[in-house]
Scaffold this motif. Sequence first.
Motif, PDB file in Angstrom:
ATOM      1  N   THR A  41     -24.785   0.251  14.169  1.00  0.00           N
ATOM      2  CA  THR A  41     -23.793  -0.147  13.172  1.00  0.00           C
ATOM      3  C   THR A  41     -22.406   0.266  13.631  1.00  0.00           C
ATOM      4  O   THR A  41     -22.227   1.309  14.252  1.00  0.00           O
ATOM      5  CB  THR A  41     -24.094   0.488  11.805  1.00  0.00           C
ATOM      6  OG1 THR A  41     -24.128   1.919  11.953  1.00  0.00           O
ATOM      7  CG2 THR A  41     -25.441   0.028  11.270  1.00  0.00           C
ATOM      8  N   PHE A  42     -21.411  -0.561  13.327  1.00  0.00           N
ATOM      9  CA  PHE A  42     -20.042  -0.243  13.737  1.00  0.00           C
ATOM     10  C   PHE A  42     -19.067  -0.571  12.616  1.00  0.00           C
ATOM     11  O   PHE A  42     -19.357  -1.390  11.735  1.00  0.00           O
ATOM     12  CB  PHE A  42     -19.650  -0.993  15.010  1.00  0.00           C
ATOM     13  CG  PHE A  42     -19.632  -2.491  14.907  1.00  0.00           C
ATOM     14  CD1 PHE A  42     -18.469  -3.171  14.587  1.00  0.00           C
ATOM     15  CD2 PHE A  42     -20.785  -3.229  15.161  1.00  0.00           C
ATOM     16  CE1 PHE A  42     -18.438  -4.558  14.507  1.00  0.00           C
ATOM     17  CE2 PHE A  42     -20.770  -4.624  15.083  1.00  0.00           C
ATOM     18  CZ  PHE A  42     -19.600  -5.283  14.753  1.00  0.00           C
ATOM     19  N   MET A  43     -17.909   0.074  12.663  1.00  0.00           N
ATOM     20  CA  MET A  43     -16.879  -0.152  11.653  1.00  0.00           C
ATOM     21  C   MET A  43     -16.173  -1.483  11.901  1.00  0.00           C
ATOM     22  O   MET A  43     -15.787  -1.805  13.018  1.00  0.00           O
ATOM     23  CB  MET A  43     -15.845   0.967  11.668  1.00  0.00           C
ATOM     24  CG  MET A  43     -14.701   0.730  10.676  1.00  0.00           C
ATOM     25  SD  MET A  43     -13.296   1.832  10.912  1.00  0.00           S
ATOM     26  CE  MET A  43     -12.098   1.058   9.807  1.00  0.00           C
ATOM     27  N   ALA A 251     -10.658   1.084   4.942  1.00  0.00           N
ATOM     28  CA  ALA A 251      -9.923   2.198   5.552  1.00  0.00           C
ATOM     29  C   ALA A 251     -10.858   2.988   6.455  1.00  0.00           C
ATOM     30  O   ALA A 251     -12.067   3.075   6.205  1.00  0.00           O
ATOM     31  CB  ALA A 251      -9.324   3.109   4.479  1.00  0.00           C
ATOM     32  N   VAL A 252     -10.294   3.567   7.508  1.00  0.00           N
ATOM     33  CA  VAL A 252     -11.097   4.308   8.470  1.00  0.00           C
ATOM     34  C   VAL A 252     -11.686   5.584   7.864  1.00  0.00           C
ATOM     35  O   VAL A 252     -12.742   6.060   8.287  1.00  0.00           O
ATOM     36  CB  VAL A 252     -10.257   4.631   9.733  1.00  0.00           C
ATOM     37  CG1 VAL A 252      -9.171   5.657   9.423  1.00  0.00           C
ATOM     38  CG2 VAL A 252     -11.146   5.122  10.867  1.00  0.00           C
ATOM     39  N   THR A 257     -16.462   8.974   6.708  1.00  0.00           N
ATOM     40  CA  THR A 257     -17.368   9.630   5.754  1.00  0.00           C
ATOM     41  C   THR A 257     -18.795   9.137   5.951  1.00  0.00           C
ATOM     42  O   THR A 257     -19.759   9.916   5.932  1.00  0.00           O
ATOM     43  CB  THR A 257     -16.914   9.366   4.304  1.00  0.00           C
ATOM     44  OG1 THR A 257     -15.600   9.906   4.131  1.00  0.00           O
ATOM     45  CG2 THR A 257     -17.861  10.010   3.300  1.00  0.00           C
ATOM     46  N   ASP A 258     -18.958   7.830   6.158  1.00  0.00           N
ATOM     47  CA  ASP A 258     -20.291   7.271   6.408  1.00  0.00           C
ATOM     48  C   ASP A 258     -20.880   7.796   7.708  1.00  0.00           C
ATOM     49  O   ASP A 258     -22.085   8.036   7.809  1.00  0.00           O
ATOM     50  CB  ASP A 258     -20.208   5.742   6.462  1.00  0.00           C
ATOM     51  CG  ASP A 258     -20.708   5.094   5.178  1.00  0.00           C
ATOM     52  OD1 ASP A 258     -20.965   5.831   4.206  1.00  0.00           O
ATOM     53  OD2 ASP A 258     -20.842   3.862   5.134  1.00  0.00           O
ATOM     54  N   MET A 259     -20.027   7.980   8.717  1.00  0.00           N
ATOM     55  CA  MET A 259     -20.536   8.488   9.990  1.00  0.00           C
ATOM     56  C   MET A 259     -21.007   9.939   9.849  1.00  0.00           C
ATOM     57  O   MET A 259     -22.053  10.310  10.383  1.00  0.00           O
ATOM     58  CB  MET A 259     -19.471   8.374  11.086  1.00  0.00           C
ATOM     59  CG  MET A 259     -19.933   8.950  12.422  1.00  0.00           C
ATOM     60  SD  MET A 259     -18.882   8.473  13.813  1.00  0.00           S
ATOM     61  CE  MET A 259     -19.697   6.943  14.307  1.00  0.00           C
ATOM     62  N   GLY A 262     -24.380  10.094   8.554  1.00  0.00           N
ATOM     63  CA  GLY A 262     -25.420   9.489   9.376  1.00  0.00           C
ATOM     64  C   GLY A 262     -25.655   8.027   9.081  1.00  0.00           C
ATOM     65  O   GLY A 262     -26.704   7.481   9.456  1.00  0.00           O
ATOM     66  N   ASN A 263     -24.671   7.347   8.456  1.00  0.00           N
ATOM     67  CA  ASN A 263     -24.846   5.947   8.069  1.00  0.00           C
ATOM     68  C   ASN A 263     -24.028   4.973   8.910  1.00  0.00           C
ATOM     69  O   ASN A 263     -23.929   3.797   8.567  1.00  0.00           O
ATOM     70  CB  ASN A 263     -24.461   5.769   6.592  1.00  0.00           C
ATOM     71  CG  ASN A 263     -25.349   6.582   5.673  1.00  0.00           C
ATOM     72  OD1 ASN A 263     -26.548   6.714   5.914  1.00  0.00           O
ATOM     73  ND2 ASN A 263     -24.761   7.153   4.629  1.00  0.00           N
ATOM     74  N   LEU A 264     -23.430   5.460   9.996  1.00  0.00           N
ATOM     75  CA  LEU A 264     -22.618   4.598  10.862  1.00  0.00           C
ATOM     76  C   LEU A 264     -22.685   5.139  12.282  1.00  0.00           C
ATOM     77  O   LEU A 264     -22.684   6.361  12.487  1.00  0.00           O
ATOM     78  CB  LEU A 264     -21.168   4.576  10.365  1.00  0.00           C
ATOM     79  CG  LEU A 264     -20.224   3.558  11.018  1.00  0.00           C
ATOM     80  CD1 LEU A 264     -20.638   2.122  10.650  1.00  0.00           C
ATOM     81  CD2 LEU A 264     -18.779   3.799  10.595  1.00  0.00           C
ATOM     82  N   ASP A 265     -22.741   4.224  13.264  1.00  0.00           N
ATOM     83  CA  ASP A 265     -22.916   4.639  14.658  1.00  0.00           C
ATOM     84  C   ASP A 265     -21.650   4.631  15.499  1.00  0.00           C
ATOM     85  O   ASP A 265     -21.543   5.392  16.454  1.00  0.00           O
ATOM     86  CB  ASP A 265     -23.952   3.735  15.350  1.00  0.00           C
ATOM     87  CG  ASP A 265     -25.347   3.915  14.799  1.00  0.00           C
ATOM     88  OD1 ASP A 265     -25.831   5.062  14.781  1.00  0.00           O
ATOM     89  OD2 ASP A 265     -25.956   2.913  14.382  1.00  0.00           O
ATOM     90  N   MET A 266     -20.690   3.737  15.181  1.00  0.00           N
ATOM     91  CA  MET A 266     -19.553   3.575  16.087  1.00  0.00           C
ATOM     92  C   MET A 266     -18.256   3.295  15.339  1.00  0.00           C
ATOM     93  O   MET A 266     -18.236   2.491  14.414  1.00  0.00           O
ATOM     94  CB  MET A 266     -19.817   2.421  17.071  1.00  0.00           C
ATOM     95  CG  MET A 266     -21.023   2.621  17.967  1.00  0.00           C
ATOM     96  SD  MET A 266     -21.336   1.178  19.050  1.00  0.00           S
ATOM     97  CE  MET A 266     -22.101   0.027  17.904  1.00  0.00           C
TER      98      MET A 266
END
Length: 531
Positions: A41-43, A251-252, A257-259, A262-266
């Motif tokens: 997953t990525f932003m 917003a970044v 916060t998701d990263m 543990g809910n975001l990879d990149m």
Amino acid sequence: MKQSKKIAFVAGVASLALLATGCSSSSTAATGAEGSDATLTFMSTEPKSITPQKEPGSQIGMALCANLMEVNSQSQKLEPLAAKSVTSQDAKVWDIELQDGWTFHDGTPVTAHSFAEAWNATATGSNAWQGNGTFVSFKGYEELNPTDGSKASTEKLSGVEVVDETRLRVTLNAPNADFPKLLSTNPTCPMPESAFEDLDAYEQSPVSNGPYKFISWDHNQQVVLEKWDGFKGAEGFSGGADKLVGKIYTAVDAAYTDMTAGNLDMIRNVPATMVDKAKNQLGEQALYEVETASKQQTLQIPEYVEELKSPALRRAISLSIDREAIAASLLKGHAQTSDSLVPPSLGSYVSGSCADCVFDPERAKKILAEDGGFDGTLIIESNSASDQQLVQALTKQIQDNLGIKVQLKPTLGTELSERRNSQKLDGAVFGLWGWSYMSPDQYLSQYETGGDGNTVTGYSNDKVDKLLRAARAEMDEAKAAKLYTEAEAIIVEDLPAIPLFIPTDYGLQSQCAQLNDVQGDLQYYRAGYGC
């Protein structure tokens, strides 16, 4: 007559070298533990478009498209991808031969017509596709983009000839030794015949020829892509994940916060103000530092904003900014001050080419006073999704050190992009600029009359135009760099853009993501999978 050099890029040798190296860790782990689905997953922000020609900077578009030329992430060299060869005797007329047997995701063949029709549509001004400026140098561009408001007199670029199903001949308005590099950019992607049957429907479910195929777009939530088994490009042109999910944020900070949860990879283009926090909370291994400094933060000033037209005012604004203080305190050393319109990683860079990119508030006030002062309000527009602390700091410094009113105007990225491209900005605009390929022209063409990206500032200078055309025509890189340097020296006298910082470019990666950079840029679709 002096014999011209032949410029040739031919597939084959590079491919053999790649085959000899064997598989990378990303490919062996591509299916994940015990055959589980390898999803990264990525932003992302909500895309204005996910078709490469309409939104050239889109990571989603990059994943969907295989260009004629591309930089291999393993060799870091420009190599033929969908092309078999790209050759020229004079850098003005180019012969392109396609690879055999390539298809789109729907199984239809990729032909010379697939590229020609896509280029014609993108180059047509009335379509208002963002990739339009890529074709400025093609013969016939002016006919597709009349400046008097009239309807285009043709539907095709006269400089694009379909020789047969696998060969194209492109004639440019003037020689351009960078042309093979231009063929690595998203606006030059092909489109299948089915796209033109219903472009609105195609927009919601695009079909292309790249390493990942489109699955779904849940607006304001996520975009899902899946690895395509039919992709014939080498390993250096694709990543290790079975599935890519672009999660959409405004917003970044929310993505970060998701990263941490543990809910975001990149995440790419991590703000300098976030780096130390990420290092403490996620650990050193989560930070990926891009080796080549390819990006620059500037304050661009549109010529059409009447109250900002004075070069003296622009010089005063630049002199009122304490770049060193901001870099050391707010950015905590994760950026260097910029003193040129091109980054130091390019051959044309000259240290201190922008003489007014130093902090001298007294001189700034004197220059402004001699110019008649400034009674209005300097509006600074910016992307509300990133770098707001930095823009606020710049706003305060200009206001305090120059003694003028400054108003910050944050806007959603899609809206800001539209305002930039349609010349509807109310003031200066803060932004991050990076290259699509490694060349000074990627920065300086913004200041050429009608050049790619020129709509933002609308800057025009005949001497600059001539020097940039001469630089493109020069096959000797050292001689070309000298010409680009001469052009920049003229541009900085007028300061249509104020250089600010060269940020240290960081990405954030989870334990499963293995980021790879390509000549100074992170591309999510080339990430490895390590779980």
